[in-house]
Design a protein around this motif. Sequence first.
Motif, PDB file in Angstrom:
ATOM      1  N   LEU A   6       0.842  -1.192   0.000  1.00  0.00           N
ATOM      2  CA  LEU A   6       0.000   0.000   0.000  1.00  0.00           C
ATOM      3  C   LEU A   6       0.873   1.235   0.000  1.00  0.00           C
ATOM      4  O   LEU A   6       1.984   1.223   0.548  1.00  0.00           O
ATOM      5  CB  LEU A   6      -0.948  -0.002   1.200  1.00  0.00           C
ATOM      6  N   PHE A   7       0.357   2.299  -0.607  1.00  0.00           N
ATOM      7  CA  PHE A   7       1.138   3.505  -0.829  1.00  0.00           C
ATOM      8  C   PHE A   7       0.387   4.746  -0.362  1.00  0.00           C
ATOM      9  O   PHE A   7      -0.836   4.839  -0.495  1.00  0.00           O
ATOM     10  CB  PHE A   7       1.419   3.705  -2.328  1.00  0.00           C
ATOM     11  N   ILE A 113      -3.852   2.211  -2.244  1.00  0.00           N
ATOM     12  CA  ILE A 113      -3.454   3.580  -1.901  1.00  0.00           C
ATOM     13  C   ILE A 113      -4.278   4.020  -0.698  1.00  0.00           C
ATOM     14  O   ILE A 113      -5.482   3.774  -0.638  1.00  0.00           O
ATOM     15  CB  ILE A 113      -3.695   4.554  -3.074  1.00  0.00           C
ATOM     16  N   ILE A 114      -3.608   4.658   0.258  1.00  0.00           N
ATOM     17  CA  ILE A 114      -4.294   5.358   1.345  1.00  0.00           C
ATOM     18  C   ILE A 114      -3.778   6.790   1.323  1.00  0.00           C
ATOM     19  O   ILE A 114      -2.586   7.028   1.558  1.00  0.00           O
ATOM     20  CB  ILE A 114      -4.021   4.732   2.724  1.00  0.00           C
ATOM     21  N   GLU A 167       1.405  -9.392   6.583  1.00  0.00           N
ATOM     22  CA  GLU A 167       1.650  -9.792   5.193  1.00  0.00           C
ATOM     23  C   GLU A 167       1.706  -8.585   4.259  1.00  0.00           C
ATOM     24  O   GLU A 167       1.656  -8.739   3.042  1.00  0.00           O
ATOM     25  CB  GLU A 167       0.532 -10.719   4.703  1.00  0.00           C
ATOM     26  N   SER A 168       1.834  -7.387   4.830  1.00  0.00           N
ATOM     27  CA  SER A 168       1.711  -6.183   4.015  1.00  0.00           C
ATOM     28  C   SER A 168       2.758  -5.138   4.391  1.00  0.00           C
ATOM     29  O   SER A 168       3.301  -5.153   5.494  1.00  0.00           O
ATOM     30  CB  SER A 168       0.306  -5.577   4.177  1.00  0.00           C
ATOM     31  N   ILE A 169       2.997  -4.245   3.450  1.00  0.00           N
ATOM     32  CA  ILE A 169       3.860  -3.093   3.712  1.00  0.00           C
ATOM     33  C   ILE A 169       3.133  -1.823   3.292  1.00  0.00           C
ATOM     34  O   ILE A 169       2.216  -1.860   2.459  1.00  0.00           O
ATOM     35  CB  ILE A 169       5.221  -3.183   2.975  1.00  0.00           C
ATOM     36  N   PHE A 170       3.559  -0.728   3.893  1.00  0.00           N
ATOM     37  CA  PHE A 170       3.050   0.580   3.496  1.00  0.00           C
ATOM     38  C   PHE A 170       4.248   1.480   3.251  1.00  0.00           C
ATOM     39  O   PHE A 170       5.160   1.560   4.077  1.00  0.00           O
ATOM     40  CB  PHE A 170       2.162   1.195   4.583  1.00  0.00           C
ATOM     41  N   MET A 171       4.237   2.186   2.117  1.00  0.00           N
ATOM     42  CA  MET A 171       5.332   3.108   1.800  1.00  0.00           C
ATOM     43  C   MET A 171       4.788   4.525   1.698  1.00  0.00           C
ATOM     44  O   MET A 171       3.793   4.780   1.013  1.00  0.00           O
ATOM     45  CB  MET A 171       6.022   2.743   0.489  1.00  0.00           C
ATOM     46  N   MET A 187       2.064  -3.521  10.153  1.00  0.00           N
ATOM     47  CA  MET A 187       2.604  -3.558   8.793  1.00  0.00           C
ATOM     48  C   MET A 187       4.087  -3.196   8.818  1.00  0.00           C
ATOM     49  O   MET A 187       4.575  -2.594   9.770  1.00  0.00           O
ATOM     50  CB  MET A 187       1.870  -2.541   7.902  1.00  0.00           C
ATOM     51  N   LYS A 188       4.798  -3.531   7.760  1.00  0.00           N
ATOM     52  CA  LYS A 188       6.143  -3.013   7.573  1.00  0.00           C
ATOM     53  C   LYS A 188       6.029  -1.582   7.055  1.00  0.00           C
ATOM     54  O   LYS A 188       5.238  -1.303   6.152  1.00  0.00           O
ATOM     55  CB  LYS A 188       6.918  -3.856   6.552  1.00  0.00           C
ATOM     56  N   GLY A 189       6.805  -0.683   7.626  1.00  0.00           N
ATOM     57  CA  GLY A 189       6.772   0.707   7.215  1.00  0.00           C
ATOM     58  C   GLY A 189       7.993   1.066   6.390  1.00  0.00           C
ATOM     59  O   GLY A 189       9.122   0.961   6.875  1.00  0.00           O
TER      60      GLY A 189
END
Length: 221
Positions: A6-7, A113-114, A167-171, A187-189
């Motif tokens: 997610l971005f 996207i957020i 199971e997710s990352i956010f960038m 989440m992984k940041g």
Amino acid sequence: MIKAVLFDLDGTLLNRDESVRMFIERQYDRLAKLIGHIPKDQYVSRFIELDNRGYVWKDKVYQQLVDECKIADITWEALLQDYVREFKNHCVPFPNLNEMLKELKSNHLVLGIISNGYGQFQMDNIKSLGIDQYFDTILISEWEGMKKPDPKIFLRALEKLKISPNESIFMGDHPENDVKAAQHVGMKGIWKRDFHWDHVEADSIVNDLSELPLVIVNLSK
């Protein structure tokens, strides 16, 4: 194993600084007959300063700009409407945006996207970048009734994707609203490096979007 990425939008996928500069320069050119008594450099630089990287909404920006520059031939409301209508035509992506998204989709990752901001305005910008088709979900704060760093908006996105936080990352480019907020829900940041910040504690740091696929491989080990 990472299954979802997610971005954030502004400052992460959209080069907002360049987009704003391009927009405001062209706004001056389009409306020069009405605001031409102000030097262009002054109009551009003051708008960018008042905008504060998007953290001040444009009604306040234009009200102050009209007052300071003694603009009498066009209202701040008309300037604001021009911004809402025209900004999408000046969206500048960061390098390698489409290539990166294509690679992630080819690796069978689900994408989202957020973004904080006004719903239709942000969606218009996403479509202008030509990337809306890559995303399985798009959450914009106005439409969701909550905004980052509220953990509920991250959890809502993951629920829509049917993916668990681990199971997710956010960038994103913001240390608190993006990186720490994502880490807070499990989440992984990932930090998209931004020159406005000196150092950010993150699970990984990306200088260029093309680096992200390898970062995901490493985080999946």
